[in-house]
Design a protein around this motif. Structure first.
Motif, PDB file in Angstrom:
ATOM      1  N   TRP A 102      -8.683  -4.580   7.517  1.00  0.00           N
ATOM      2  CA  TRP A 102      -9.397  -3.787   6.594  1.00  0.00           C
ATOM      3  C   TRP A 102     -10.291  -2.728   7.159  1.00  0.00           C
ATOM      4  N   GLU A 103     -10.875  -3.026   8.429  1.00  0.00           N
ATOM      5  CA  GLU A 103     -11.731  -2.138   9.011  1.00  0.00           C
ATOM      6  C   GLU A 103     -10.897  -0.912   9.559  1.00  0.00           C
ATOM      7  N   GLU A 104      -9.731  -0.965  10.025  1.00  0.00           N
ATOM      8  CA  GLU A 104      -9.126   0.377  10.152  1.00  0.00           C
ATOM      9  C   GLU A 104      -8.746   1.007   8.945  1.00  0.00           C
ATOM     10  N   TYR A 105      -8.583   0.195   7.967  1.00  0.00           N
ATOM     11  CA  TYR A 105      -7.971   0.824   6.745  1.00  0.00           C
ATOM     12  C   TYR A 105      -9.293   1.738   6.224  1.00  0.00           C
ATOM     13  N   ALA A 106     -10.323   1.460   6.087  1.00  0.00           N
ATOM     14  CA  ALA A 106     -11.676   1.977   5.888  1.00  0.00           C
ATOM     15  C   ALA A 106     -11.808   3.016   6.559  1.00  0.00           C
TER      16      ALA A 106
ATOM     17  N   GLN B 143       5.946  14.379  -3.725  1.00  0.00           N
ATOM     18  CA  GLN B 143       5.307  14.216  -2.237  1.00  0.00           C
ATOM     19  C   GLN B 143       6.225  12.933  -1.608  1.00  0.00           C
ATOM     20  N   PRO B 144       6.398  13.017  -0.067  1.00  0.00           N
ATOM     21  CA  PRO B 144       6.898  11.622   0.507  1.00  0.00           C
ATOM     22  C   PRO B 144       5.802  10.643   0.393  1.00  0.00           C
ATOM     23  N   LEU B 145       6.403   9.444  -0.021  1.00  0.00           N
ATOM     24  CA  LEU B 145       5.730   8.152  -0.026  1.00  0.00           C
ATOM     25  C   LEU B 145       6.376   7.121   0.627  1.00  0.00           C
ATOM     26  N   VAL B 146       5.626   6.407   1.257  1.00  0.00           N
ATOM     27  CA  VAL B 146       6.135   5.143   1.948  1.00  0.00           C
ATOM     28  C   VAL B 146       5.343   3.682   1.355  1.00  0.00           C
ATOM     29  N   LEU B 147       5.974   2.717   1.756  1.00  0.00           N
ATOM     30  CA  LEU B 147       5.419   1.228   1.555  1.00  0.00           C
ATOM     31  C   LEU B 147       4.857   0.853   2.749  1.00  0.00           C
ATOM     32  N   LEU B 148       3.681   0.401   2.914  1.00  0.00           N
ATOM     33  CA  LEU B 148       3.007  -0.352   3.920  1.00  0.00           C
ATOM     34  C   LEU B 148       2.439  -1.766   3.424  1.00  0.00           C
ATOM     35  N   ARG B 149       2.612  -2.562   4.370  1.00  0.00           N
ATOM     36  CA  ARG B 149       1.920  -4.092   3.998  1.00  0.00           C
ATOM     37  C   ARG B 149       0.348  -3.797   4.028  1.00  0.00           C
ATOM     38  N   PRO B 150      -0.271  -4.453   3.042  1.00  0.00           N
ATOM     39  CA  PRO B 150      -1.622  -4.551   3.151  1.00  0.00           C
ATOM     40  C   PRO B 150      -2.306  -4.770   4.569  1.00  0.00           C
ATOM     41  N   PRO B 151      -3.510  -4.363   4.599  1.00  0.00           N
ATOM     42  CA  PRO B 151      -4.331  -4.640   5.767  1.00  0.00           C
ATOM     43  C   PRO B 151      -4.545  -6.033   5.885  1.00  0.00           C
ATOM     44  N   ALA B 152      -4.948  -6.704   7.035  1.00  0.00           N
ATOM     45  CA  ALA B 152      -5.232  -7.995   6.967  1.00  0.00           C
ATOM     46  C   ALA B 152      -6.825  -8.189   7.828  1.00  0.00           C
ATOM     47  N   GLN B 153      -7.100  -9.367   7.542  1.00  0.00           N
ATOM     48  CA  GLN B 153      -8.476  -9.499   8.143  1.00  0.00           C
ATOM     49  C   GLN B 153      -8.642  -9.476   9.539  1.00  0.00           C
ATOM     50  N   SER B 154      -7.616  -9.664  10.359  1.00  0.00           N
ATOM     51  CA  SER B 154      -7.763  -9.552  11.836  1.00  0.00           C
ATOM     52  C   SER B 154      -6.417  -9.017  12.310  1.00  0.00           C
TER      53      SER B 154
ATOM     54  N   TRP C 240      -0.389  -0.748  -5.027  1.00  0.00           N
ATOM     55  CA  TRP C 240       0.654  -1.073  -5.991  1.00  0.00           C
ATOM     56  C   TRP C 240       1.631  -2.275  -5.838  1.00  0.00           C
ATOM     57  N   TRP C 241       2.465  -2.474  -6.939  1.00  0.00           N
ATOM     58  CA  TRP C 241       3.527  -3.271  -6.780  1.00  0.00           C
ATOM     59  C   TRP C 241       4.709  -2.349  -6.116  1.00  0.00           C
ATOM     60  N   SER C 242       5.408  -2.955  -5.027  1.00  0.00           N
ATOM     61  CA  SER C 242       6.215  -2.040  -4.473  1.00  0.00           C
ATOM     62  C   SER C 242       7.383  -1.515  -5.357  1.00  0.00           C
ATOM     63  N   THR C 243       7.795  -1.980  -6.627  1.00  0.00           N
ATOM     64  CA  THR C 243       8.784  -1.425  -7.250  1.00  0.00           C
ATOM     65  C   THR C 243       8.469  -0.217  -7.905  1.00  0.00           C
ATOM     66  N   GLN C 244       7.300   0.027  -7.990  1.00  0.00           N
ATOM     67  CA  GLN C 244       6.687   1.346  -8.557  1.00  0.00           C
ATOM     68  C   GLN C 244       6.811   2.455  -7.606  1.00  0.00           C
ATOM     69  N   LEU C 245       7.322   2.231  -6.572  1.00  0.00           N
ATOM     70  CA  LEU C 245       7.674   3.501  -5.696  1.00  0.00           C
ATOM     71  C   LEU C 245       8.245   4.613  -6.307  1.00  0.00           C
ATOM     72  N   THR C 246       9.532   4.317  -6.905  1.00  0.00           N
ATOM     73  CA  THR C 246      10.319   5.389  -7.502  1.00  0.00           C
ATOM     74  C   THR C 246       9.311   6.406  -8.300  1.00  0.00           C
ATOM     75  N   ALA C 247       8.946   5.595  -9.369  1.00  0.00           N
ATOM     76  CA  ALA C 247       8.043   6.451 -10.504  1.00  0.00           C
ATOM     77  C   ALA C 247       6.883   7.093  -9.950  1.00  0.00           C
ATOM     78  N   LEU C 248       6.292   6.497  -8.954  1.00  0.00           N
ATOM     79  CA  LEU C 248       5.195   7.309  -8.203  1.00  0.00           C
ATOM     80  C   LEU C 248       5.724   8.527  -7.629  1.00  0.00           C
TER      81      LEU C 248
ATOM     82  N   ILE D  95       0.971  -1.135   0.067  1.00  0.00           N
ATOM     83  CA  ILE D  95      -0.092   0.121  -0.107  1.00  0.00           C
ATOM     84  C   ILE D  95       0.871   1.157   0.080  1.00  0.00           C
ATOM     85  N   VAL D  96       0.902   1.931  -1.167  1.00  0.00           N
ATOM     86  CA  VAL D  96       1.860   3.004  -1.186  1.00  0.00           C
ATOM     87  C   VAL D  96       0.733   4.256  -0.552  1.00  0.00           C
TER      88      VAL D  96
END
Length: 441
Positions: free
Chosen positions: A181-185, A298-309, A284-292, A159-160
Motif C-alpha cells: 500500500w505504501e508503494e501504491y500511494a 485504452q489498454p487496461l490490465v488486472l493487478l492484485r491488490p497491494p498488501a500490507q508488506s 473493481w471486480w475483475s469481470t468488469q474489465l471488459t465493460a471498462l 486493481i484495474v
C-alpha cells in the motif's frame, strides 16, 4: 455487471416480515403445495426468475429453449427484471407463497431466504450434479449445514490499471506480487505529479465495501463471523479510512468530491475514473474489465491488490457472482434440480453464458469457453486462474440484516471523507449500526 460491482440495497423489514411469517407457516412443505401450478398429469411447469440486462435476458431465453427441447416433460418459463426492483418483487412473491421455482440468488440475500425456510436444501435432493465445482466454491452456497444454492460464477477483486496513463506519466507497471500500500500511494502520487490533464493516480475509496473487505482480510478479519455477528474490528476500518484520506490529501488519489461522485453504488460505470481515463489505478471486480475497457478505449490490465508488506496476503477471495436456488415451495423439486444441473453442466449453457455471469465455477466450462472469449474476458479468466495460490476462503455470507452493510458504508464513509466524523468515531458507528441491523432483523 451490476451484480458484481455494486452493493445490494436492503429489502424492507415489513416485506421481509411477511416473508418470515410465510416461511414459518410453510416449514417442511418442500415438495407440496405452493404456486408453481401443474399437477400429476402433463409436463412439470417451472418458473425461473433472474435480474440483468437485455443481453442476459436474450441468451437466458435461449438456454431455456434448449433445455425445454431436451426435456419434453418439463416446461421452464422465464421471469426477469432489472436489479432495482428484483428483491422487492421476490420478497413479495415469496411472502405470498407464490415464489418462482428457480431463483437467481445473490450472496447478500442467500442466508435471509435460506434461514427463513424459503429455499430447498439441495444437499437432500437426489440427482444433483455440480459438474466438478470445487468443495470450496460449493461452500459458498451453504448455510447452517445445508446447501441452499449452487454457485454459477465467481469473481475476485482486482486493481484495474491503465497502462497508457502509466507510460505517459513515466511510471513503471508495478510487480503486483510484491507491491504494498505504501508503494501504491507512491506510484499514485507520481502519476498525479506528472501533470497529465485531469488525471489522478488512484481512485480514492472509502464508501465502497469490497476494497475494505480486502483490507480487512489482510488483517485476518472478515466483515461477518460464522455465527452471524460483525467480525470487523473498528480499528481496522479506521485504518482503511485513514489511508484513503491520506491518498486524497497528498494528491495521490482523487479529491473526495470525485470519490463521492464516482461511488459505484450510485453512478454509472462509464462515468468512472477508469472508464473516462482520468485515473491510473482503481479497485473493481475483475469481470468488469471488459465493460471498462470498452468505455475507456485504452489498454487496461488486472493487478492484485497491494498488501500490507512485500509479498504479503493480498486479501483476495472468490465471491459468488451469483447462484441458482430452488424455492422450498416448488411442486416439482426433481425437475427444478434437473434444470439447475443443466445450468451448471450443459455445453450449451457454457457457450451462451461465457463469463457474463462471472468466471464459471465449473472448471470444464472454463476450458470450453477460453478460446471463445474476447481478449478482456480471457484476461479476466486468466486472472482468476493466476491467483488460485493466494485466495483466502470466502468470508461468511451476510446474516439476516447484513445486506445493509453497503448502505451504511456509503453513508458513514461519506461523513469521513468530508470530515464530518473522524475515522475512529465513524468506524465504531459503522460496527454499531450494522450490529443493530442484524440484531433487529
Amino acid at each position: 455487471m451490476r451484480d458484481s460491482g455494486q452493493r445490494p440495497r436492503t429489502v424492507s423489514r415489513r416485506t421481509f416480515g411477511g416473508l418470515a411469517a410465510s416461511a414459518a407457516a410453510t416449514a417442511g412443505l418442500t415438495a407440496c403445495g405452493g404456486g408453481s401450478g401443474g399437477g400429476d398429469s402433463g409436463p412439470a411447469h417451472l418458473r425461473f426468475t433472474w435480474w440483468g440486462s437485455d443481453a442476459r435476458h436474450e441468451y437466458t431465453q435461449e438456454i431455456i429453449k434448449a433445455f425445454n427441447a431436451e426435456n419434453p416433460d418439463v416446461v421452464v418459463e422465464g421471469e426477469f427484471t432489472e436489479w432495482s426492483g428484483y428483491w422487492d418483487r421476490l420478497a413479495t412473491t415469496t411472502a405470498a407463497n407464490d415464489s418462482p421455482d428457480i431463483i437467481q440468488m445473490d450472496a447478500a440475500y442467500l442466508k435471509s431466504y435460506a434461514d427463513r425456510g424459503a429455499l430447498l436444501d439441495l444437499s437432500k435432493e437426489d440427482g444433483l450434479d455440480t459438474g466438478g465445482i470445487s468443495d470450496g466454491d460449493l461452500a459458498l452456497g451453504e448455510s447452517d449445514g445445508g446447501l441452499y444454492a449452487i454457485v454459477q460464477g465467481v469473481v475476485p477483486h482486482a486493481i484495474v490499471t491503465n497502462t497508457q496513463i502509466l507510460e505517459a506519466a513515466g511510471v513503471p507497471l508495478p510487480d503486483d506480487k510484491t507491491w504494498t500500500w505504501e508503494e501504491y500511494a507512491r506510484l499514485g502520487k507520481a502519476v498525479t505529479d506528472a501533470g497529465l490533464p485531469d488525471v489522478y493516480g488512484i481512485q480514492t475509496e472509502g464508501v465502497q465495501g469490497p476494497p475494505m473487505e480486502n483490507w480487512a482480510m489482510q488483517m485476518g478479519e472478515t466483515l461477518f463471523t460464522e455465527d452471524g455477528g460483525v467480525g470487523l474490528n473498528p480499528d481496522t476500518l479506521a485504518s482503511f479510512w485513514e489511508y484513503h484520506l491520506g491518498l486524497a490529501a497528498s494528491g495521490a488519489g482523487t479529491p473526495v468530491t470525485l470519490t463521492i461522485e464516482r461511488n459505484p453504488t450510485s453512478s454509472a460505470l462509464d462515468q468512472s475514473g477508469t472508464a473516462t481515463n482520468t485515473v491510473a489505478f482503481a479497485p473493481w471486480w475483475s469481470t468488469q474489465l471488459t465493460a471498462l475497457a470498452k468505455a475507456s478505449g485504452q489498454p487496461l490490465v488486472l493487478l492484485r491488490p497491494p498488501a500490507q508488506s512485500p509479498g504479503g496476503d493480498p486479501g483476495l477471495y472468490y465471491k459468488a457472482s451469483m447462484y441458482w436456488a430452488v424455492s422450498s415451495r416448488t411442486e416439482h423439486p426433481e425437475a427444478a434440480v434437473r434444470f439447475i444441473n443443466y445450468l451448471s453442466t450443459a455445453d450449451a449453457v457454457a457457450d451462451l453464458m461465457l463469463t457474463e455471469r462471472g468466471i464459471p465455477a465449473n472448471p470444464a466450462f472454463r476450458e470450453r469457453i477460453v478460446d471463445k472469449l474476447s481478449d478482456t474476458d480471457r484476461a479476466a479468466l486468466e486472472y482468476v486462474n493466476s491467483i488460485e495460490d493466494v485466495v483466502n476462503p470466502a468470508p461468511p455470507i451476510p446474516p439476516v440484516g447484513g445486506s445493509s452493510s453497503g448502505e451504511i458504508m456509503t453513508r458513514i464513509g461519506s461523513d469521513v471523507l468530508f470530515g464530518r466524523q473522524s475515522p475512529d468515531a465513524a468506524a465504531q458507528a459503522f460496527v454499531d449500526d450494522l450490529t443493530g441491523q442484524i440484531e433487529s432483523a
